[in-house]
Enzyme design. Sequence first.
Site, PDB file in Angstrom:
ATOM      1  N   GLN A 195       0.810  -1.224   0.087  1.00 55.32           N
ATOM      2  CA  GLN A 195       0.155  -0.087  -0.035  1.00 55.32           C
ATOM      3  C   GLN A 195       1.088   1.139  -0.026  1.00 55.32           C
ATOM      4  O   GLN A 195       1.525   1.573   1.155  1.00 55.32           O
ATOM      5  CB  GLN A 195      -0.924   0.001   1.285  1.00 55.32           C
ATOM      6  CG  GLN A 195      -1.701  -1.226   1.270  1.00 55.32           C
ATOM      7  CD  GLN A 195      -2.718  -1.560   0.324  1.00 55.32           C
ATOM      8  OE1 GLN A 195      -3.587  -0.626   0.329  1.00 55.32           O
ATOM      9  NE2 GLN A 195      -2.793  -2.461  -0.497  1.00 55.32           N
ATOM     10  N   GLY A 197     -11.794   2.827   4.104  1.00 54.00           N
ATOM     11  CA  GLY A 197     -10.792   1.956   3.302  1.00 54.00           C
ATOM     12  C   GLY A 197     -10.128   2.715   2.412  1.00 54.00           C
ATOM     13  O   GLY A 197     -10.170   3.736   2.181  1.00 54.00           O
ATOM     14  N   HIS A 198      -9.212   1.906   1.669  1.00 53.52           N
ATOM     15  CA  HIS A 198      -8.027   2.400   0.796  1.00 53.52           C
ATOM     16  C   HIS A 198      -8.698   2.986  -0.448  1.00 53.52           C
ATOM     17  O   HIS A 198      -9.593   2.548  -0.944  1.00 53.52           O
ATOM     18  CB  HIS A 198      -6.871   1.531   0.465  1.00 53.52           C
ATOM     19  CG  HIS A 198      -7.075   0.205   0.095  1.00 53.52           C
ATOM     20  ND1 HIS A 198      -6.505  -0.773  -0.175  1.00 53.52           N
ATOM     21  CD2 HIS A 198      -8.453  -0.072  -0.928  1.00 53.52           C
ATOM     22  CE1 HIS A 198      -6.980  -1.746  -0.844  1.00 53.52           C
ATOM     23  NE2 HIS A 198      -8.350  -1.330  -1.060  1.00 53.52           N
ATOM     24  N   ASN A 199      -8.335   4.142  -0.985  1.00 53.15           N
ATOM     25  CA  ASN A 199      -8.739   4.832  -2.021  1.00 53.15           C
ATOM     26  C   ASN A 199     -10.108   5.408  -1.999  1.00 53.15           C
ATOM     27  O   ASN A 199     -10.755   5.690  -2.963  1.00 53.15           O
ATOM     28  CB  ASN A 199      -8.361   3.812  -3.240  1.00 53.15           C
ATOM     29  CG  ASN A 199      -7.079   3.685  -3.549  1.00 53.15           C
ATOM     30  OD1 ASN A 199      -6.375   2.581  -3.137  1.00 53.15           O
ATOM     31  ND2 ASN A 199      -6.369   4.709  -4.454  1.00 53.15           N
TER      32      ASN A 199
END
Length: 347
Positions: A207, A248-250
């Site tokens: 990540q 969460g990511h993005n």
Amino acid sequence: MSAPPAAPGLGTLGELAQRTGGRVVGDPGVTIERITAVDDADATTLTFAVDERYLRSALESKAAAVLADEALVAAGETYRKPILAVPSARIALASLLAALEPARPAGPFVHPAAAVDPSAVIGEDVWIGPLVAVGARTRIGDRTVLNAGVVIGADARVGADALFQPRAYLADRCVAGDRVVLQAGAVIGSDGFGWAFLDGRLIKIPQIGIVTLGDDVEIGANTCIDRAQTGVTSVGNGTKIDNLCQIGHNCRIGEHTAIAAFAGMAGTTVIGDYVRVAGSALFKGHITIGNRVTIAGAAHIWGDVPDGAFVGGRPAQNHRDEIRLQAYLRKLPKLYARVDALEKHGT
């Protein structure tokens, strides 16, 4: 148990009316020492009401006076207590409570037990508490306060007038704008949850992205915002996120959006501007929520939601349709009994 120490007096009701743009119904000379909820009210306090039910309760309480929306106050009616009638009780309450809020620590100050990398750039009048760690090449804006145990990674950026409460964490290369507030235990920039199966095993996908928080963002206690897999996880200007949320990511969250506790967003969820998300709402990820949307509590969002919608339920649908469905479901036992009785009688 002894009562908490009294805060400094706020002034007379008439003076409070001038500060809030309201008017007094009753005696403007009543002196107000504190602001409390109805259950804690006494003869020195101002309590507040935002609807008719709360107004009735407030008028029957021990409070000296009541702060209420102008819309709740009937013209020409006499009330048993003085009322400070304002356009919005919530906005007036925010203004009055701000006068009682303890002042932030004022810098310049660096506690001897802090660890600030020599290459970090620290602005003017910054206050750095005990056991704070600031990484290499990080920049901290003027008048920012870093309370005990805050950790800021390398190459991070923090704007002016920010407030990081104890044990808040801003990871490497992440960015927090001006006047950002991180409540205790907030984690900004932890790794996103990215994995791939290879030969029957989970392999971590690195990540390598970052998190950016716009100006005037507030992140609640123990809320986690994951760094992007690549690129940016972003939170727009003025957005407020409550305690114990997971982003969460993005994910990309727009401006002036409010997200209540226990909400969770899987990666690549996109939230528009001026969205209201009630507690425990869940988003499946890779979906887009429009502007000025309202999400009801505990809703499960499985698909895109257009601008201006009000949705609820599991899975989420138009809120009116969800309420109608719940009403029908409550009738099912009686309907079943009726059908069963008809079948037994052969009709």
